[in-house]
Design a protein around this motif. Structure first.
Motif, PDB file in Angstrom:
ATOM      1  N   LYS A  31     -22.376  56.031 -20.865  1.00  0.00           N
ATOM      2  CA  LYS A  31     -22.404  55.854 -19.412  1.00  0.00           C
ATOM      3  C   LYS A  31     -23.575  54.967 -18.991  1.00  0.00           C
ATOM      4  O   LYS A  31     -23.436  54.133 -18.090  1.00  0.00           O
ATOM      5  CB  LYS A  31     -22.493  57.211 -18.714  1.00  0.00           C
ATOM      6  CG  LYS A  31     -21.191  57.981 -18.750  1.00  0.00           C
ATOM      7  CD  LYS A  31     -21.322  59.315 -18.050  1.00  0.00           C
ATOM      8  CE  LYS A  31     -20.011  60.074 -18.080  1.00  0.00           C
ATOM      9  NZ  LYS A  31     -20.109  61.351 -17.367  1.00  0.00           N
ATOM     10  N   GLN A  32     -24.720  55.131 -19.632  1.00  0.00           N
ATOM     11  CA  GLN A  32     -25.872  54.293 -19.305  1.00  0.00           C
ATOM     12  C   GLN A  32     -25.603  52.833 -19.656  1.00  0.00           C
ATOM     13  O   GLN A  32     -25.961  51.923 -18.904  1.00  0.00           O
ATOM     14  CB  GLN A  32     -27.128  54.785 -20.027  1.00  0.00           C
ATOM     15  CG  GLN A  32     -27.696  56.056 -19.445  1.00  0.00           C
ATOM     16  CD  GLN A  32     -28.895  56.571 -20.222  1.00  0.00           C
ATOM     17  OE1 GLN A  32     -29.154  56.169 -21.357  1.00  0.00           O
ATOM     18  NE2 GLN A  32     -29.635  57.486 -19.610  1.00  0.00           N
ATOM     19  N   GLU A  33     -24.968  52.604 -20.797  1.00  0.00           N
ATOM     20  CA  GLU A  33     -24.642  51.229 -21.201  1.00  0.00           C
ATOM     21  C   GLU A  33     -23.653  50.601 -20.223  1.00  0.00           C
ATOM     22  O   GLU A  33     -23.810  49.448 -19.817  1.00  0.00           O
ATOM     23  CB  GLU A  33     -24.066  51.206 -22.617  1.00  0.00           C
ATOM     24  CG  GLU A  33     -23.760  49.805 -23.095  1.00  0.00           C
ATOM     25  CD  GLU A  33     -23.210  49.738 -24.508  1.00  0.00           C
ATOM     26  OE1 GLU A  33     -22.912  48.621 -24.943  1.00  0.00           O
ATOM     27  OE2 GLU A  33     -23.065  50.787 -25.165  1.00  0.00           O
ATOM     28  N   THR A  34     -22.642  51.365 -19.819  1.00  0.00           N
ATOM     29  CA  THR A  34     -21.664  50.864 -18.856  1.00  0.00           C
ATOM     30  C   THR A  34     -22.334  50.518 -17.535  1.00  0.00           C
ATOM     31  O   THR A  34     -22.067  49.456 -16.947  1.00  0.00           O
ATOM     32  CB  THR A  34     -20.544  51.901 -18.639  1.00  0.00           C
ATOM     33  OG1 THR A  34     -19.872  52.110 -19.892  1.00  0.00           O
ATOM     34  CG2 THR A  34     -19.538  51.430 -17.601  1.00  0.00           C
ATOM     35  N   ALA A  35     -23.211  51.391 -17.065  1.00  0.00           N
ATOM     36  CA  ALA A  35     -23.925  51.123 -15.816  1.00  0.00           C
ATOM     37  C   ALA A  35     -24.769  49.850 -15.935  1.00  0.00           C
ATOM     38  O   ALA A  35     -24.813  49.038 -15.013  1.00  0.00           O
ATOM     39  CB  ALA A  35     -24.808  52.313 -15.440  1.00  0.00           C
ATOM     40  N   GLY A  36     -25.408  49.658 -17.076  1.00  0.00           N
ATOM     41  CA  GLY A  36     -26.201  48.454 -17.294  1.00  0.00           C
ATOM     42  C   GLY A  36     -25.347  47.195 -17.254  1.00  0.00           C
ATOM     43  O   GLY A  36     -25.745  46.172 -16.682  1.00  0.00           O
ATOM     44  N   LYS A  37     -24.153  47.276 -17.829  1.00  0.00           N
ATOM     45  CA  LYS A  37     -23.245  46.117 -17.808  1.00  0.00           C
ATOM     46  C   LYS A  37     -22.792  45.796 -16.385  1.00  0.00           C
ATOM     47  O   LYS A  37     -22.688  44.620 -16.016  1.00  0.00           O
ATOM     48  CB  LYS A  37     -22.026  46.389 -18.697  1.00  0.00           C
ATOM     49  CG  LYS A  37     -22.340  46.394 -20.179  1.00  0.00           C
ATOM     50  CD  LYS A  37     -21.105  46.751 -20.986  1.00  0.00           C
ATOM     51  CE  LYS A  37     -21.398  46.790 -22.464  1.00  0.00           C
ATOM     52  NZ  LYS A  37     -20.188  47.145 -23.251  1.00  0.00           N
ATOM     53  N   ILE A  38     -22.541  46.823 -15.608  1.00  0.00           N
ATOM     54  CA  ILE A  38     -22.119  46.605 -14.222  1.00  0.00           C
ATOM     55  C   ILE A  38     -23.237  45.945 -13.427  1.00  0.00           C
ATOM     56  O   ILE A  38     -23.008  44.991 -12.670  1.00  0.00           O
ATOM     57  CB  ILE A  38     -21.674  47.932 -13.583  1.00  0.00           C
ATOM     58  CG1 ILE A  38     -20.361  48.392 -14.225  1.00  0.00           C
ATOM     59  CG2 ILE A  38     -21.529  47.803 -12.066  1.00  0.00           C
ATOM     60  CD1 ILE A  38     -19.968  49.811 -13.886  1.00  0.00           C
ATOM     61  N   ILE A  39     -24.459  46.438 -13.612  1.00  0.00           N
ATOM     62  CA  ILE A  39     -25.607  45.854 -12.909  1.00  0.00           C
ATOM     63  C   ILE A  39     -25.814  44.405 -13.330  1.00  0.00           C
ATOM     64  O   ILE A  39     -26.035  43.519 -12.493  1.00  0.00           O
ATOM     65  CB  ILE A  39     -26.867  46.709 -13.154  1.00  0.00           C
ATOM     66  CG1 ILE A  39     -26.704  48.067 -12.465  1.00  0.00           C
ATOM     67  CG2 ILE A  39     -28.126  45.990 -12.662  1.00  0.00           C
ATOM     68  CD1 ILE A  39     -27.716  49.107 -12.902  1.00  0.00           C
ATOM     69  N   LEU A  40     -25.730  44.142 -14.629  1.00  0.00           N
ATOM     70  CA  LEU A  40     -25.879  42.779 -15.131  1.00  0.00           C
ATOM     71  C   LEU A  40     -24.803  41.867 -14.557  1.00  0.00           C
ATOM     72  O   LEU A  40     -25.080  40.746 -14.111  1.00  0.00           O
ATOM     73  CB  LEU A  40     -25.831  42.759 -16.659  1.00  0.00           C
ATOM     74  CG  LEU A  40     -25.870  41.390 -17.323  1.00  0.00           C
ATOM     75  CD1 LEU A  40     -27.170  40.673 -16.987  1.00  0.00           C
ATOM     76  CD2 LEU A  40     -25.699  41.527 -18.824  1.00  0.00           C
ATOM     77  N   GLY A  41     -23.560  42.336 -14.544  1.00  0.00           N
ATOM     78  CA  GLY A  41     -22.468  41.547 -13.978  1.00  0.00           C
ATOM     79  C   GLY A  41     -22.706  41.217 -12.517  1.00  0.00           C
ATOM     80  O   GLY A  41     -22.477  40.087 -12.069  1.00  0.00           O
ATOM     81  N   GLY A  42     -23.190  42.195 -11.767  1.00  0.00           N
ATOM     82  CA  GLY A  42     -23.493  41.956 -10.356  1.00  0.00           C
ATOM     83  C   GLY A  42     -24.590  40.931 -10.178  1.00  0.00           C
ATOM     84  O   GLY A  42     -24.513  40.065  -9.296  1.00  0.00           O
ATOM     85  N   ALA A  43     -25.621  41.023 -11.018  1.00  0.00           N
ATOM     86  CA  ALA A  43     -26.722  40.060 -10.924  1.00  0.00           C
ATOM     87  C   ALA A  43     -26.238  38.650 -11.263  1.00  0.00           C
ATOM     88  O   ALA A  43     -26.614  37.675 -10.596  1.00  0.00           O
ATOM     89  CB  ALA A  43     -27.861  40.469 -11.862  1.00  0.00           C
ATOM     90  N   LEU A  44     -25.398  38.530 -12.279  1.00  0.00           N
ATOM     91  CA  LEU A  44     -24.877  37.210 -12.659  1.00  0.00           C
ATOM     92  C   LEU A  44     -23.964  36.635 -11.575  1.00  0.00           C
ATOM     93  O   LEU A  44     -24.010  35.435 -11.293  1.00  0.00           O
ATOM     94  CB  LEU A  44     -24.147  37.293 -13.996  1.00  0.00           C
ATOM     95  CG  LEU A  44     -25.039  37.594 -15.204  1.00  0.00           C
ATOM     96  CD1 LEU A  44     -24.193  37.826 -16.449  1.00  0.00           C
ATOM     97  CD2 LEU A  44     -26.034  36.471 -15.424  1.00  0.00           C
ATOM     98  N   LEU A  45     -23.153  37.486 -10.956  1.00  0.00           N
ATOM     99  CA  LEU A  45     -22.296  37.004  -9.873  1.00  0.00           C
ATOM    100  C   LEU A  45     -23.128  36.566  -8.675  1.00  0.00           C
ATOM    101  O   LEU A  45     -22.818  35.556  -8.036  1.00  0.00           O
ATOM    102  CB  LEU A  45     -21.297  38.084  -9.464  1.00  0.00           C
ATOM    103  CG  LEU A  45     -20.147  38.306 -10.443  1.00  0.00           C
ATOM    104  CD1 LEU A  45     -19.312  39.502 -10.012  1.00  0.00           C
ATOM    105  CD2 LEU A  45     -19.286  37.065 -10.541  1.00  0.00           C
ATOM    106  N   ALA A  46     -24.177  37.304  -8.376  1.00  0.00           N
ATOM    107  CA  ALA A  46     -25.060  36.902  -7.269  1.00  0.00           C
ATOM    108  C   ALA A  46     -25.705  35.552  -7.571  1.00  0.00           C
ATOM    109  O   ALA A  46     -25.804  34.692  -6.686  1.00  0.00           O
ATOM    110  CB  ALA A  46     -26.121  37.971  -7.031  1.00  0.00           C
ATOM    111  N   ALA A  47     -26.126  35.352  -8.808  1.00  0.00           N
ATOM    112  CA  ALA A  47     -26.720  34.071  -9.196  1.00  0.00           C
ATOM    113  C   ALA A  47     -25.682  32.952  -9.086  1.00  0.00           C
ATOM    114  O   ALA A  47     -25.997  31.841  -8.646  1.00  0.00           O
ATOM    115  CB  ALA A  47     -27.274  34.153 -10.620  1.00  0.00           C
TER     116      ALA A  47
END
Length: 94
Positions: A31-47
Motif C-alpha cells: 500500500k505504501q508503494e502504491t501511494a508513492g506511485k500515485i504521488i509521483l504520477g501526480g507530480a509528473l503530471l503537474a510538471a
C-alpha cells in the motif's frame, strides 16, 4: 463468552502468528508503494502541465511503457487530454 485457553502457545501457533504478521507487513508495504506511485504520477503530471518538453516526454512514456490493454484503456482519457494540451501548446507557438 468463553475465555481463551491460557498457557504457552504451541510452536505451530507461534508460527501462524508470525506468518500472519508478515502478511500484514507485506500488505502495508504494498500500500505504501502504491501511494508513492500515485504521488509521483501526480507530480509528473503537474510538471507536464507547466513544461511542454515534459508534456511531450510524458506522452511518449505512456505510449511506450503502458502495454497492457486494461491499463491502456484506463489511461486513454488522460492520454487524450495530454495530447490535446500538447496540440494547444503547438497552436500557441505557431
Amino acid at each position: 463468552m468463553a475465555d481463551k485457553p491460557k498457557g504457552p502457545r504451541t510452536i505451530d501457533q507461534q508460527i501462524a502468528d508470525a506468518e500472519a504478521k508478515v502478511a500484514r507487513l507485506k500488505e502495508q508495504a504494498r500500500k505504501q508503494e502504491t501511494a508513492g506511485k500515485i504521488i509521483l504520477g501526480g507530480a509528473l503530471l503537474a510538471a507536464a502541465e507547466d513544461d511542454p518538453a515534459m508534456l511531450k516526454l510524458a506522452i511518449e512514456l505512456i505510449e511506450k511503457r503502458v502495454t497492457r490493454v486494461h491499463d491502456s484503456d484506463r489511461i486513454a482519457p488522460l492520454l487524450r487530454r495530454l495530447k490535446a494540451d500538447m496540440a494547444a501548446n503547438d497552436k500557441k507557438k505557431g
